[in-house]
Scaffold this motif. Structure first.
Motif, short mmCIF file in Angstrom:
data_model
loop_
_atom_site.label_atom_id
_atom_site.label_comp_id
_atom_site.label_asym_id
_atom_site.label_seq_id
_atom_site.Cartn_x
_atom_site.Cartn_y
_atom_site.Cartn_z
N GLY A 142 0.81 -1.23 0.00
CA GLY A 142 0.00 0.00 0.00
C GLY A 142 0.83 1.27 0.00
N SER A 143 2.14 1.12 -0.01
CA SER A 143 3.00 2.31 0.08
C SER A 143 3.08 3.11 -1.21
CB SER A 143 4.41 1.90 0.53
OG SER A 143 4.86 0.79 -0.20
N ARG A 144 2.90 2.41 -2.33
CA ARG A 144 3.09 3.11 -3.62
C ARG A 144 2.07 2.64 -4.66
NH1 ARG A 144 7.87 1.44 -5.98
NH2 ARG A 144 8.31 -0.19 -4.44
N GLY A 157 -1.48 0.13 -5.05
CA GLY A 157 -1.84 -0.13 -3.65
C GLY A 157 -2.15 1.16 -2.90
N VAL A 165 7.23 -3.20 2.33
CA VAL A 165 8.34 -4.08 2.70
C VAL A 165 9.62 -3.30 2.99
CG1 VAL A 165 9.02 -4.63 0.30
CG2 VAL A 165 9.57 -6.22 2.13
N SER A 166 9.86 -2.21 2.22
CA SER A 166 11.14 -1.50 2.43
C SER A 166 11.01 0.02 2.42
CB SER A 166 12.14 -1.93 1.35
OG SER A 166 11.59 -1.66 0.09
N PHE A 200 5.78 -5.86 6.64
CA PHE A 200 6.19 -7.27 6.54
C PHE A 200 6.37 -7.62 5.07
CE2 PHE A 200 1.48 -7.33 7.01
CZ PHE A 200 1.09 -7.99 5.85
N ASN A 215 -2.20 -7.00 -3.04
CA ASN A 215 -1.72 -6.15 -4.14
C ASN A 215 -0.20 -6.22 -4.32
OD1 ASN A 215 -1.72 -3.51 -5.89
ND2 ASN A 215 -0.40 -3.05 -4.13
N GLY A 253 3.37 -6.85 -5.32
CA GLY A 253 3.88 -7.63 -6.45
C GLY A 253 5.14 -6.99 -7.00
N LYS A 295 0.64 -14.64 -11.64
CA LYS A 295 -0.69 -14.00 -11.68
C LYS A 295 -1.77 -14.98 -12.09
CE LYS A 295 0.66 -9.84 -10.46
NZ LYS A 295 0.32 -9.33 -9.14
N PHE A 324 -1.73 -1.86 -18.63
CA PHE A 324 -0.60 -0.96 -18.34
C PHE A 324 -1.08 0.24 -17.51
CE2 PHE A 324 0.75 -3.18 -22.19
CZ PHE A 324 2.04 -3.56 -21.84
N THR A 364 2.80 3.58 -12.95
CA THR A 364 3.35 3.45 -11.58
C THR A 364 4.86 3.28 -11.73
OG1 THR A 364 3.32 1.03 -11.48
CG2 THR A 364 1.30 2.15 -10.77
N THR A 395 5.98 0.43 -14.06
CA THR A 395 6.00 0.58 -15.52
C THR A 395 6.87 1.76 -15.96
OG1 THR A 395 3.95 1.84 -15.31
CG2 THR A 395 3.73 -0.46 -15.96
P1 NAP Z 1 4.84 -0.58 -7.57
O1 NAP Z 1 4.53 0.84 -7.84
O2 NAP Z 1 6.17 -1.14 -7.92
O3 NAP Z 1 4.53 -0.87 -6.03
C1 NAP Z 1 4.73 -2.16 -5.51
C2 NAP Z 1 4.22 -2.21 -4.10
O4 NAP Z 1 4.37 -3.55 -3.61
C3 NAP Z 1 5.02 -1.33 -3.14
O5 NAP Z 1 4.14 -0.82 -2.18
C4 NAP Z 1 5.99 -2.31 -2.51
O6 NAP Z 1 6.44 -1.92 -1.21
C5 NAP Z 1 5.13 -3.53 -2.41
N1 NAP Z 1 5.88 -4.78 -2.30
C6 NAP Z 1 6.72 -5.34 -3.21
N2 NAP Z 1 7.21 -6.50 -2.74
C7 NAP Z 1 6.65 -6.68 -1.51
C8 NAP Z 1 6.78 -7.69 -0.52
N3 NAP Z 1 7.57 -8.74 -0.68
N4 NAP Z 1 6.06 -7.55 0.64
C9 NAP Z 1 5.27 -6.47 0.83
N5 NAP Z 1 5.12 -5.49 -0.07
C10 NAP Z 1 5.81 -5.59 -1.23
O7 NAP Z 1 3.82 -1.54 -8.32
P2 NAP Z 1 2.34 -1.29 -8.88
O8 NAP Z 1 2.45 -1.02 -10.32
O9 NAP Z 1 1.58 -0.37 -8.01
O10 NAP Z 1 1.76 -2.77 -8.74
C11 NAP Z 1 0.85 -3.15 -7.75
C12 NAP Z 1 0.26 -4.49 -8.16
O11 NAP Z 1 -0.40 -4.35 -9.41
C13 NAP Z 1 1.29 -5.59 -8.34
O12 NAP Z 1 0.80 -6.82 -7.89
C14 NAP Z 1 1.47 -5.63 -9.85
O13 NAP Z 1 1.91 -6.89 -10.28
C15 NAP Z 1 0.06 -5.33 -10.31
N6 NAP Z 1 -0.03 -4.81 -11.67
C16 NAP Z 1 0.56 -3.64 -12.03
C17 NAP Z 1 0.43 -3.18 -13.34
C18 NAP Z 1 1.02 -1.89 -13.81
O14 NAP Z 1 0.96 -1.62 -15.03
N7 NAP Z 1 1.60 -1.07 -12.96
C19 NAP Z 1 -0.30 -3.93 -14.27
C20 NAP Z 1 -0.89 -5.11 -13.86
C21 NAP Z 1 -0.76 -5.55 -12.55
P3 NAP Z 1 7.72 -0.93 -0.99
O15 NAP Z 1 7.22 0.45 -1.32
O16 NAP Z 1 8.08 -1.10 0.44
O17 NAP Z 1 8.78 -1.40 -1.94
#
Ligand code: NAP
Length: 244
Positions: free
Chosen positions: A11-13, A16, A35-36, A60, A90, A92, A159, A187, A190, A193
């Protein structure tokens, strides 16, 4: 009024964070998992509070079962009368490579985060929902897990695995008024991408643009709402028409 709790993993970024903000505006007390990136998690909490909501950060690694159960277990002990009514799985990561060149670490870490993460968090919190006879689980999957994406065998497998688990679990818990659904973004703008050449990919998206995290959060909010009480085991595609 009784407090209701929602956990948003990752949920940090990004997506989420948008989901955390949206559910916060619906009156949920949000557990913002990360996580970090503590600074970003603090910022998500602050945004929710500034908006009149209620939130706390909770660190965690979803891939680490001992850590998940220790941290969430401690939360449940210090909030004895409460239960977590909503889980948004969420968190990933992606580590793209052609299968031919894929390392064990690239394969494992991506599956561990999405698929094991779903299992670790959901199994631990499901009991509370079963006892209370109400719950909402929404898994953030991906277009990759539906159609497969070259260079993403690890991510697509992770997935697709969560999609299968969504459909199976939905049937296991339906009679306890717990719904289990997934959203599959295409897409979305974030950090994940930020390395993608948007101009090139926009051409293949019928809406000719990437989506915004808030456009995913809106669908999640609907699935969490009471209005969605007869929808379970579904995957909602949010991809600007890229896959229908
Ligand atoms: P993001 O901006 O990279 O953010 C990832 C988030 O997941 C961050 O809050 C990160 O925490 C957290 N995280 C990663 N590994 C973790 C772990 N081991 N334990 C706990 N938290 C963890 O990614 P996003 O684009 O928002 O993606 C969110 C979800 O949507 C993911 O499941 C991704 O696969 C899915 N998704 C994204 C897209 C896209 O185009 N962006 C498309 C389809 C699906 P930290 O901040 O602490 O690193």
């Amino acid at each position: 009024m009784e407090k209701k709790y929602a956990l948003v993993t990752g949920g940090s970024r990004g997506i989420g964070r948008a989901i955390a903000l949206k559910l916060g505006s619906m009156g949920y007390h949000i557990l913002v998992n990360y996580v970090s990136n503590e600074i970003e998690a603090d910022q998500t909490v602050q945004f929710i509070v500034d908006n009149g909501g209620d939130a706390e950060k909770i660190r965690f690694n979803v891939a680490n079962q001992v850590e998940v159960e220790t941290v969430l277990g401690a939360w449940l002990i210090s909030n004895k009368t409460e239960y977590i009514e909503v889980i948004i799985n969420n968190a990933g990561i992606k580590k793209d490579n052609l299968l031919m060149w894929m390392t064990n670490e690239e394969w494992r870490s991506v599956l561990d985060t999405s698929l094991e993460g779903f299992f670790n968090v959901t199994r631990f919190l499901l009991k509370g929902m079963l006892v209370k006879r109400y719950g909402r689980i929404v898994n953030v999957v991906s277009l990759s897990g539906v159609k497969g994406m070259s260079g993403q065998t690890n991510y697509s497998a992770a997935k697709a695995g969560v999609i299968g688990a969504t459909k199976a679990l939905a049937q296991e818990v339906a009679k306890r008024k717990i719904t289990v659904n997934a959203v599959a973004p295409g897409f979305i703008h974030t950090d994940m991408t930020s390395d993608i050449e948007a101009e090139q990919y926009k051409k293949i998206i019928p809406m000719e643009r990437f989506g915004q995290p808030e456009e995913v959060a809106a669908a999640v909010a609907f699935l969490v709402s009471r209005e969605a009480s007869y929808i379970t085991g579904e995957v909602i595609h949010i991809n600007g028409g890229l896959y229908t």
